[in-house]
Design an enzyme around this catalytic site. Structure first.
Site, mmCIF file in Angstrom:
data_model
loop_
_atom_site.group_PDB
_atom_site.id
_atom_site.type_symbol
_atom_site.label_atom_id
_atom_site.label_comp_id
_atom_site.label_asym_id
_atom_site.label_seq_id
_atom_site.Cartn_x
_atom_site.Cartn_y
_atom_site.Cartn_z
ATOM 1 N N ASP A 1 1.113 -1.053 -0.423
ATOM 2 C CA ASP A 1 -0.194 0.471 0.036
ATOM 3 C C ASP A 1 1.271 0.937 0.179
ATOM 4 O O ASP A 1 1.846 1.646 0.964
ATOM 5 C CB ASP A 1 -0.746 -0.011 1.096
ATOM 6 C CG ASP A 1 -2.125 -0.109 1.581
ATOM 7 O OD1 ASP A 1 -2.713 0.453 -0.470
ATOM 8 O OD2 ASP A 1 -3.400 -0.739 2.592
ATOM 9 N N GLU B 1 -13.618 -2.116 -1.875
ATOM 10 C CA GLU B 1 -14.028 -2.013 -0.958
ATOM 11 C C GLU B 1 -15.494 -1.414 0.150
ATOM 12 O O GLU B 1 -16.311 -0.269 -0.416
ATOM 13 C CB GLU B 1 -13.019 -1.150 0.193
ATOM 14 C CG GLU B 1 -12.881 -1.846 1.658
ATOM 15 C CD GLU B 1 -11.992 -1.590 2.777
ATOM 16 O OE1 GLU B 1 -10.582 -0.676 2.313
ATOM 17 O OE2 GLU B 1 -12.207 -0.983 4.084
HETATM 18 O O1 KIV Z 1 -5.012 -1.610 4.540
HETATM 19 C C1 KIV Z 1 -5.492 -2.726 3.780
HETATM 20 O O2 KIV Z 1 -5.481 -4.173 4.447
HETATM 21 C C2 KIV Z 1 -6.718 -2.952 2.770
HETATM 22 C C3 KIV Z 1 -7.335 -3.604 2.518
HETATM 23 C C4 KIV Z 1 -9.213 -3.989 3.555
HETATM 24 C C5 KIV Z 1 -8.120 -3.721 1.517
HETATM 25 O O3 KIV Z 1 -6.061 -1.651 1.909
#
Ligand code: KIV
Length: 289
Positions: A83, A182
Site C-alpha cells: 500500500d 471495499e
Molecule cells: O490496508 C488494507 O489492509 C487494505 C485492505 C483492507 C484492502 O487496504
C-alpha cells in the site's frame, strides 16, 4: 516464481477466484503463502492492527517499506503488493512515482496499491508507464475516513454508484491490473467486475468479484474488539492465544515452567563436581546428558 500481473489477468479471464489476504510480517506471510494465497497485501491497515492507531493515516512510507520488505522475503508464490500510505502519493504524480519507486526497489514487492478513483487515474498512468504495476482501491477508502464521515458502505445511491463505475473505468483505462472494491453493494461490485478488464478484489463487496481480500487479523480472530460485518472469523486466535499466554504466566509464577526437560543437559560427573565445589545448589535442576 511469484504470481504475476499476467497470471492475475488470466485468472480473471478464466474466472478462477483470486485469493488475497493482508500480511505484515515474515511468519504470517509464510503461513499465508503455504495456505495457497495468490496475493499478499501489505496494507496500511497495519496502522490499526499492528501499531494500534485509530485510523491508517499515521502510517509512513518508511514503515510500509519496512513491513513490505519483511513480507517479500517470506513470499515464494504469492504476488506481494504494498500500500502507498496517506500523503505519499496524493501531492503529485512525481511524488507517487518516487514513493512507489522506493517501495519497489527497497522492499522488492511486485506492485503498489493506491486509494482513489478518477482523480488519481493520471497518476496510475504515470506509474504503469514507469513499469510499476498498480492495484486501485475504490469504495470505502480508509485514508479518506474523515471525508467519508466514518467507515460506511459506499455506492448506495444511483449517483454514487455511477461515480464508482466511472472511477473503476478510469483506473482500468489508466492501466491498473486489479482494483480493490471495499464495502460496496454486491450488485454494484458485479456490474463493475463485468465492465473492467482489471481483476476486482472484493472486501465486503459480494461473491461475484474476481477475487476476495480480507484483513489477516479479522480472519484469524486476533482482534477481539473489532468485528466488521464483511469479515468471517475462521478461528478465535485471541481466545486461543490469550489462554496459552495465561497458562505460561501461571506456570512461571508457580515455578512449574521450565521443567528439567527444558534445561541444557549436564554429565553426571560434572554435576557432582559442581555440587562438591560450589554446593548442592549449583547443580539444582540440571538434567543429565
Ligand atoms: O490496508 C488494507 O489492509 C487494505 C485492505 C483492507 C484492502 O487496504
Amino acid at each position: 516464481m511469484r504470481t504475476s500481473t499476467v497470471n492475475i489477468r488470466n485468472m480473471k479471464r478464466r474466472r478462477d477466484p483470486i485469493v488475497a489476504i493482508t500480511a505484515y510480517d515474515y511468519t504470517f506471510a509464510q503461513l499465508a503463502d503455504r495456505a495457497g494465497a495468490h496475493m499478499l497485501l501489505v496494507g496500511d491497515s497495519l496502522g490499526m492492527v499492528v501499531q494500534g492507531h485509530d485510523t491508517t493515516l499515521p502510517v509512513t512510507l518508511d514503515e510500509m517499506i519496512y513491513h513490505s520488505g519483511i513480507v517479500a522475503r517470506a513470499a515464494q508464490n504469492p504476488m506481494v503488493v504494498a500500500d502507498l500510505p496517506f500523503m505519499s502519493f496524493q501531492v503529485s504524480s512525481d511524488q507517487a512515482v518516487s514513493s512507489a519507486g522506493r517501495v519497489m526497489k527497497e522492499a522488492l514487492v511486485d506492485a503498489v496499491k493506491l486509494e482513489g478513483g478518477e482523480q488519481i487515474a493520471p497518476t496510475v498512468r504515470r506509474l504503469t508507464a514507469a513499469g510499476i504495476p498498480v492495484v486501485g482501491h475504490i469504495g470505502l477508502t480508509p485514508q479518506s475516513v474523515h471525508q467519508l464521515g466514518g467507515y460506511k458502505v459506499q455506492g448506495k445511491t444511483m449517483e454514487a454508484a455511477r461515480r464508482l463505475i466511472a472511477d473503476a473505468e478510469a483506473l482500468d483505462e489508466a492501466g491498473a491490473f486489479a482494483i480493490v472494491l471495499e464495502t460496496i453493494p454486491a450488485q454494484l461490485a458485479r456490474a463493475i467486475t463485468e465492465r473492467v478488464a482489471a481483476a476486482t478484489i472484493g472486501i465486503g463487496a459480494g461473491v461475484d468479484c474476481d477475487g476476495q481480500i480480507q484483513v489477516l487479523h479479522d480472519v484469524l480472530g486476533l482482534v477481539s474488539d473489532l468485528n466488521p460485518r464483511h469479515a468471517k472469523k475462521y478461528v478465535d486466535l485471541a481466545q486461543i492465544v490469550g489462554s496459552a499466554l495465561g497458562s505460561y504466566c501461571s506456570e512461571v509464577s508457580e515455578r512449574k515452567f521450565p521443567g528439567p526437560e527444558h534445561a541444557a543437559p549436564l554429565k553426571a560427573e560434572v554435576e557432582e563436581a559442581l555440587a562438591e565445589e560450589f554446593g548442592s545448589g549449583a547443580a539444582l535442576g540440571a538434567s543429565h546428558e
